[in-house]
Design a protein around this motif. Sequence first.
Motif, mmCIF file in Angstrom:
data_model
loop_
_atom_site.group_PDB
_atom_site.id
_atom_site.type_symbol
_atom_site.label_atom_id
_atom_site.label_comp_id
_atom_site.label_asym_id
_atom_site.label_seq_id
_atom_site.Cartn_x
_atom_site.Cartn_y
_atom_site.Cartn_z
ATOM 1 N N ASN A 205 0.853 -1.184 0.000
ATOM 2 C CA ASN A 205 0.000 0.000 0.000
ATOM 3 C C ASN A 205 0.889 1.234 0.000
ATOM 4 O OD1 ASN A 205 -1.958 1.944 0.291
ATOM 5 N ND2 ASN A 205 -2.444 1.448 2.414
ATOM 6 N N SER A 206 1.112 1.789 -1.188
ATOM 7 C CA SER A 206 1.883 3.026 -1.321
ATOM 8 C C SER A 206 1.115 3.987 -2.213
ATOM 9 C CB SER A 206 3.267 2.743 -1.914
ATOM 10 O OG SER A 206 3.166 2.368 -3.280
ATOM 11 N N ASP A 213 -4.473 6.181 1.478
ATOM 12 C CA ASP A 213 -5.147 5.962 2.753
ATOM 13 C C ASP A 213 -4.693 4.604 3.273
ATOM 14 O OD1 ASP A 213 -6.842 6.143 4.925
ATOM 15 O OD2 ASP A 213 -8.711 6.125 3.756
ATOM 16 N N THR A 214 -4.979 4.336 4.541
ATOM 17 C CA THR A 214 -4.731 3.003 5.067
ATOM 18 C C THR A 214 -5.706 2.002 4.457
ATOM 19 O OG1 THR A 214 -6.162 3.495 6.962
ATOM 20 C CG2 THR A 214 -3.781 3.815 7.263
ATOM 21 N N LEU A 215 -5.332 0.726 4.530
ATOM 22 C CA LEU A 215 -6.166 -0.389 4.096
ATOM 23 C C LEU A 215 -6.192 -1.435 5.203
ATOM 24 C CD1 LEU A 215 -4.957 -0.848 0.394
ATOM 25 C CD2 LEU A 215 -7.244 -0.135 1.117
ATOM 26 N N GLN A 235 1.894 0.948 3.720
ATOM 27 C CA GLN A 235 0.813 0.967 4.712
ATOM 28 C C GLN A 235 1.057 2.087 5.729
ATOM 29 O OE1 GLN A 235 -2.373 0.192 5.061
ATOM 30 N NE2 GLN A 235 -2.465 -1.907 5.832
ATOM 31 N N VAL A 236 1.785 1.839 6.805
ATOM 32 C CA VAL A 236 2.175 2.916 7.717
ATOM 33 C C VAL A 236 3.586 2.648 8.230
ATOM 34 C CG1 VAL A 236 -0.161 3.526 8.480
ATOM 35 C CG2 VAL A 236 1.125 1.762 9.738
ATOM 36 N N PHE A 237 4.297 3.732 8.555
ATOM 37 C CA PHE A 237 5.552 3.591 9.282
ATOM 38 C C PHE A 237 5.272 2.925 10.625
ATOM 39 C CE2 PHE A 237 6.899 7.142 6.526
ATOM 40 C CZ PHE A 237 8.198 6.753 6.190
ATOM 41 N N GLY A 254 8.027 2.893 5.570
ATOM 42 C CA GLY A 254 7.304 3.693 4.582
ATOM 43 C C GLY A 254 5.807 3.688 4.848
ATOM 44 N N SER A 255 5.044 4.343 3.954
ATOM 45 C CA SER A 255 3.612 4.497 4.227
ATOM 46 C C SER A 255 2.800 4.623 2.949
ATOM 47 C CB SER A 255 3.383 5.756 5.077
ATOM 48 O OG SER A 255 3.539 6.923 4.274
ATOM 49 N N TRP A 256 1.489 4.739 3.126
ATOM 50 C CA TRP A 256 0.575 4.930 2.008
ATOM 51 C C TRP A 256 0.777 6.279 1.316
ATOM 52 C CZ3 TRP A 256 -2.229 9.298 2.923
ATOM 53 C CH2 TRP A 256 -2.506 9.645 4.255
ATOM 54 N N ASP A 257 1.497 7.165 1.962
ATOM 55 C CA ASP A 257 1.758 8.492 1.416
ATOM 56 C C ASP A 257 2.995 8.524 0.508
ATOM 57 O OD1 ASP A 257 1.475 11.417 1.334
ATOM 58 O OD2 ASP A 257 3.239 11.462 2.611
#
Length: 290
Positions: A205-206, A213-215, A235-237, A254-257
Amino acid sequence: MRIGRISFISRVMLALLITAEMAAGGQAMAAEPEAKVIPAGSFMRGSGRAQREAAYHMDEVAYGHSRTRAQQWYENEFPYGPEETGGYVILRHLVTNREYQAFVMDTGHPSPDVTSDTWQGYGLIHPFSRTRRHAWQGQQYPQGRADHPVVLVSVADAEAYAQWLSEKTGQPWRLPVEAEWERAARGDDGRWFPWGNEFDAVRLNSHDRGPFDTLPVGHFVEGQSPFGVMDMAGQVFEWTATAAGPGRRIVKGGSWDDKGCGICRAAARHSRPEDLKHILVGFRLVRDLE
């Protein structure tokens, strides 16, 4: 689909068991959440020049600028080489809203949220309005996000949850140190991402494919690590127990952002203030292998 379904049922059962325990006065031990065993041993940690240059190039292609290179984002990574860890057990999934709610309801711990003034004080790019889809109302997580990773939690919040889960399960849960997190994410052979050395946007999820957004956790089965741990890229850090200077902690994954996704590599290191409550940061826990 079968793996994802089993994971979902495990998380639901954990929440039900904890709720039942609470109703009974907290006398029985709760079931342990789904976790993976990482045996004591050596793994290849960090990165070399070629990997860092490739990460900068991925970012440049994705963003159309060289900001991460100019700011030397990846120059603080450990030199590529062997590292030892003891044996430990790590949660297969990030802690979810559903799981965190059991803790909040049992202890009265403040629910995940942040005020406008506090958020503005962080100086982040995301507008305060974007935090509202992740913020709780009282002890209720946002509708439709039961199995999304919990965010807007500080290090102190994560550590309070770990202490509570330790009491409920009779096992000493804690945040992972950075080396434990990195080994669980990349395995022992030094791969850049949980699945290998080539970035593949369909495995995480990036921001490359959205939804920005999150999943629900465990959605990207093909992105799991060699140890079967999920969502360790994108996804999220994730908070770690490793300090990065006074009042700061290393976050990983890393994250979805993010897109590119140089920061999603297991070797990448990023730090944040430990009292930060961010929509891009969640956590998972580990415990020592008996």
